[in-house]
Design a protein around this motif. Structure first.
Motif, PDB file in Angstrom:
ATOM      1  N   GLY A 152      25.415  54.589  27.603  1.00  0.00           N
ATOM      2  CA  GLY A 152      26.127  54.343  26.361  1.00  0.00           C
ATOM      3  C   GLY A 152      27.595  54.674  26.512  1.00  0.00           C
ATOM      4  N   THR A 153      28.322  54.552  25.411  1.00  0.00           N
ATOM      5  CA  THR A 153      29.748  54.873  25.408  1.00  0.00           C
ATOM      6  C   THR A 153      29.918  56.389  25.512  1.00  0.00           C
ATOM      7  N   PRO A 154      31.122  56.846  25.826  1.00  0.00           N
ATOM      8  CA  PRO A 154      31.333  58.299  25.856  1.00  0.00           C
ATOM      9  C   PRO A 154      30.982  58.968  24.512  1.00  0.00           C
ATOM     10  N   TRP A 155      31.310  58.327  23.379  1.00  0.00           N
ATOM     11  CA  TRP A 155      30.975  58.894  22.071  1.00  0.00           C
ATOM     12  C   TRP A 155      29.463  58.973  21.884  1.00  0.00           C
ATOM     13  N   GLN A 156      28.778  57.891  22.199  1.00  0.00           N
ATOM     14  CA  GLN A 156      27.319  57.893  22.073  1.00  0.00           C
ATOM     15  C   GLN A 156      26.704  59.000  22.923  1.00  0.00           C
ATOM     16  N   ARG A 157      27.151  59.121  24.160  1.00  0.00           N
ATOM     17  CA  ARG A 157      26.588  60.149  25.038  1.00  0.00           C
ATOM     18  C   ARG A 157      26.874  61.559  24.502  1.00  0.00           C
ATOM     19  N   ALA A 158      28.041  61.764  23.887  1.00  0.00           N
ATOM     20  CA  ALA A 158      28.364  63.068  23.291  1.00  0.00           C
ATOM     21  C   ALA A 158      27.416  63.355  22.120  1.00  0.00           C
ATOM     22  N   VAL A 159      27.157  62.343  21.298  1.00  0.00           N
ATOM     23  CA  VAL A 159      26.237  62.511  20.173  1.00  0.00           C
ATOM     24  C   VAL A 159      24.838  62.812  20.700  1.00  0.00           C
ATOM     25  N   ARG A 209      21.387  54.366  18.067  1.00  0.00           N
ATOM     26  CA  ARG A 209      21.353  53.685  19.366  1.00  0.00           C
ATOM     27  C   ARG A 209      20.764  54.542  20.480  1.00  0.00           C
ATOM     28  N   ASN A 210      20.242  55.699  20.138  1.00  0.00           N
ATOM     29  CA  ASN A 210      19.633  56.590  21.126  1.00  0.00           C
ATOM     30  C   ASN A 210      18.574  55.833  21.937  1.00  0.00           C
ATOM     31  N   PRO A 211      18.755  55.704  23.253  1.00  0.00           N
ATOM     32  CA  PRO A 211      17.785  54.967  24.063  1.00  0.00           C
ATOM     33  C   PRO A 211      16.588  55.797  24.532  1.00  0.00           C
ATOM     34  N   LEU A 212      16.544  57.063  24.154  1.00  0.00           N
ATOM     35  CA  LEU A 212      15.451  57.931  24.605  1.00  0.00           C
ATOM     36  C   LEU A 212      14.737  58.542  23.402  1.00  0.00           C
ATOM     37  N   SER A 213      14.114  57.662  22.614  1.00  0.00           N
ATOM     38  CA  SER A 213      13.407  58.082  21.407  1.00  0.00           C
ATOM     39  C   SER A 213      12.469  59.238  21.702  1.00  0.00           C
ATOM     40  N   VAL A 214      12.418  60.170  20.790  1.00  0.00           N
ATOM     41  CA  VAL A 214      11.595  61.371  20.824  1.00  0.00           C
ATOM     42  C   VAL A 214      12.150  62.370  21.844  1.00  0.00           C
TER      43      VAL A 214
END
Length: 164
Positions: free
Chosen positions: A76-83, A120-125
Motif C-alpha cells: 500500500g501507500t506509505p499512509w496506508q502502511r502507517a495506518v 483497504r487493509n489487505p490482511l483482514s483479521v
C-alpha cells in the motif's frame, strides 16, 4: 512469485496470499476490495506461511489465540502502511474510533483518510481493522461485512478460551 491458499474459516472462505514466505494478503472471498486478480503461477504450491496463517486464524476464531505471529508485508501507500501498523497496536478486546486512530498517527483532522486506509487493509483479521469503530462506538464499515465485524468483536469480548 505470489502463491495463495483458499481456506475455509468459521466466518467464511478466505484467500491467503504470500510472496516468498511473507504474507501479503488475507481476504474474505467477495469482500470489498477483494483483489480481482493476483499474478499467481498456475499449479504453484502455496507458501508455508499461508498454511501457518490458516492455522493461526482458526485458533483465533476459536478463541484460543489473541495475536498473530506471522511475517507480514502488506502492499500500500506509505499512509496506508502507517495506518495498518497503528492497527496492530490496538490491544485484543479493545476498540478505537477512526478519529482516535488518526490522532495517534499525529493527524487528528485525518479521520476520513484514516478510515479509507483502514478499509483497504489487505490482511483482514490479522491486521485488526475490525477493532476500529465510529466516534460513538457504533459499528461502521468493514470490508468483510458488518456481520463478520460483530462476530470478530464478540470473539474478543468473550476473551481467550486458552491463552496462547
Amino acid at each position: 512469485m505470489i502463491t495463495a491458499l483458499h481456506h475455509r474459516t468459521a466466518l467464511g472462505e478466505m484467500l491467503l496470499a504470500a510472496t516468498g514466505e511473507t504474507l501479503i494478503g488475507a481476504w474474505f472471498t467477495g469482500q470489498k476490495h477483494f483483489p480481482d486478480t493476483l499474478p499467481l503461477v498456475a499449479g504453484a504450491r502455496p507458501a508455508a506461511v499461508c498454511a501457518e496463517a490458516a492455522r493461526q486464524l482458526d485458533a483465533y476464531l476459536a478463541g484460543r489465540r489473541t495475536a498473530f505471529d506471522l511475517p507480514l508485508a502488506p502492499r500500500g501507500t506509505p499512509w496506508q502502511r502507517a495506518v495498518w501498523e497503528a492497527l496492530l497496536a490496538i490491544p485484543y478486546g479493545e476498540t478505537l474510533s477512526y478519529g482516535e486512530l488518526a490522532a495517534r498517527l499525529g493527524r487528528p483532522a485525518a479521520a476520513r483518510a484514516t478510515g479509507a486506509a483502514v478499509g483497504r487493509n489487505p490482511l483482514s483479521v490479522i491486521i485488526p481493522c475490525h477493532r476500529v469503530v465510529g466516534a460513538t462506538g457504533s459499528l461502521t464499515g468493514y470490508a468483510g461485512g458488518l456481520d463478520r465485524k460483530r462476530a470478530l468483536l464478540a470473539i474478543e469480548q468473550a476473551g481467550p478460551a486458552i491463552l496462547g
